[in-house]
Design a protein around this motif. Structure first.
Motif, PDB file in Angstrom:
ATOM      1  N   ILE A  81      69.983  71.157  15.998  1.00  0.00           N
ATOM      2  CA  ILE A  81      71.298  71.499  16.570  1.00  0.00           C
ATOM      3  C   ILE A  81      71.720  70.414  17.556  1.00  0.00           C
ATOM      4  CG2 ILE A  81      72.532  73.116  18.069  1.00  0.00           C
ATOM      5  CD1 ILE A  81      70.838  75.373  16.750  1.00  0.00           C
TER       6      ILE A  81
ATOM      7  N   TYR B  36      72.400  67.023  15.345  1.00  0.00           N
ATOM      8  CA  TYR B  36      73.486  66.975  14.352  1.00  0.00           C
ATOM      9  C   TYR B  36      74.746  67.751  14.748  1.00  0.00           C
ATOM     10  CZ  TYR B  36      69.609  65.250  11.595  1.00  0.00           C
ATOM     11  OH  TYR B  36      68.527  64.544  11.162  1.00  0.00           O
ATOM     12  N   CYS B  37      74.624  68.637  15.731  1.00  0.00           N
ATOM     13  CA  CYS B  37      75.760  69.499  16.053  1.00  0.00           C
ATOM     14  C   CYS B  37      76.228  69.344  17.491  1.00  0.00           C
ATOM     15  CB  CYS B  37      75.399  70.956  15.768  1.00  0.00           C
ATOM     16  SG  CYS B  37      74.813  71.240  14.075  1.00  0.00           S
TER      17      CYS B  37
ATOM     18  N   VAL C  55      79.794  70.324  18.845  1.00  0.00           N
ATOM     19  CA  VAL C  55      80.382  71.414  18.059  1.00  0.00           C
ATOM     20  C   VAL C  55      80.481  72.642  18.977  1.00  0.00           C
ATOM     21  CG1 VAL C  55      80.049  72.960  16.087  1.00  0.00           C
ATOM     22  CG2 VAL C  55      79.444  70.535  15.890  1.00  0.00           C
TER      23      VAL C  55
ATOM     24  N   ARG D 132      80.529  78.080  13.783  1.00  0.00           N
ATOM     25  CA  ARG D 132      80.635  76.623  13.668  1.00  0.00           C
ATOM     26  C   ARG D 132      79.272  75.929  13.662  1.00  0.00           C
ATOM     27  NH1 ARG D 132      85.590  77.844  16.543  1.00  0.00           N
ATOM     28  NH2 ARG D 132      84.420  78.056  18.457  1.00  0.00           N
ATOM     29  N   ILE D 133      78.311  76.442  14.430  1.00  0.00           N
ATOM     30  CA  ILE D 133      76.974  75.840  14.434  1.00  0.00           C
ATOM     31  C   ILE D 133      76.334  76.048  13.061  1.00  0.00           C
ATOM     32  CG2 ILE D 133      74.655  75.909  15.450  1.00  0.00           C
ATOM     33  CD1 ILE D 133      76.727  74.722  17.359  1.00  0.00           C
TER      34      ILE D 133
ATOM     35  N   CYS E 283      77.790  73.621  10.709  1.00  0.00           N
ATOM     36  CA  CYS E 283      77.257  72.288  10.976  1.00  0.00           C
ATOM     37  C   CYS E 283      75.862  72.146  10.367  1.00  0.00           C
ATOM     38  CB  CYS E 283      77.214  72.035  12.484  1.00  0.00           C
ATOM     39  SG  CYS E 283      76.403  70.489  12.936  1.00  0.00           S
ATOM     40  N   LEU E 284      75.014  73.161  10.547  1.00  0.00           N
ATOM     41  CA  LEU E 284      73.671  73.104   9.970  1.00  0.00           C
ATOM     42  C   LEU E 284      73.750  73.040   8.448  1.00  0.00           C
ATOM     43  CD1 LEU E 284      71.710  75.626  12.230  1.00  0.00           C
ATOM     44  CD2 LEU E 284      71.550  73.125  12.241  1.00  0.00           C
TER      45      LEU E 284
ATOM     46  N   ASN F 181      74.546  69.650   7.225  1.00  0.00           N
ATOM     47  CA  ASN F 181      73.466  68.685   7.425  1.00  0.00           C
ATOM     48  C   ASN F 181      72.134  69.160   6.845  1.00  0.00           C
ATOM     49  OD1 ASN F 181      74.656  66.466   9.197  1.00  0.00           O
ATOM     50  ND2 ASN F 181      75.333  68.329  10.231  1.00  0.00           N
TER      51      ASN F 181
END
Length: 143
Positions: free
Chosen positions: A102, A105-106, A109, A115-116, A119-120, A123
């Motif tokens: 997190i 890559y996030c 965010v 949204r997290i 994002c995961l 990725n």
């Protein structure tokens, strides 16, 4: 760090349960809300009809009238809270397993609105095995 902030939000959500439904995936929060709505139809009509839904106001209304709730409504509410607790524990586990991913890559965010998780998902091929496993299992569990 973003992962720590997200973890704090999840822990706070677990404590306040119904007050932070936005932490939970939409499909899961809808099933919890529907379960409580179905079990507490009469009480919602009688005590909470004028309450604007959202941000836990309906749950707060039911809690404010807890001494007047039928046994069926109490059971539905307790079962809904238990469902939400399980869901939030699942989310917290994913946060623990994915903390470094997190952060990597996030970062940036905003927390909330799934949204997290998005994002995961975006990725997924870069995530550590522990994170991939926990996240994939949580997605299955929370459907």
């Amino acid at each position: 760090m973003l992962a720590e902030k997200f973890k704090l939000v999840a822990k706070f959500s677990l404590l306040s349960l119904a007050l932070l439904f936005p932490m939970v995936p939409a499909s899961a929060q809808q099933s919890v809300a529907e379960f409580i709505r179905e079990g507490c139809k009469e009480e919602l009509a009688q005590y909470c009809d004028s309450v604007t839904p959202g941000r836990g106001r309906i749950a707060a209304c039911l809690l404010a009238h807890n001494d007047k709730l039928s046994e069926g409504c109490e059971l539905a509410f307790e079962a809904g809270v238990l469902q939400l607790s399980i869901i939030l524990n699942t989310v917290n586990y994913v946060i623990e397993q994915c903390s470094s991913d997190i952060d990597e890559y996030c970062d940036g965010v905003p927390v909330g609105g799934e949204r997290i998780a998005q994002c995961l998902s975006k990725n997924m091929d870069k995530l550590q095995l522990e994170c991939k496993t926990a996240f994939s299992q949580a997605k299955e569990d929370l459907r």
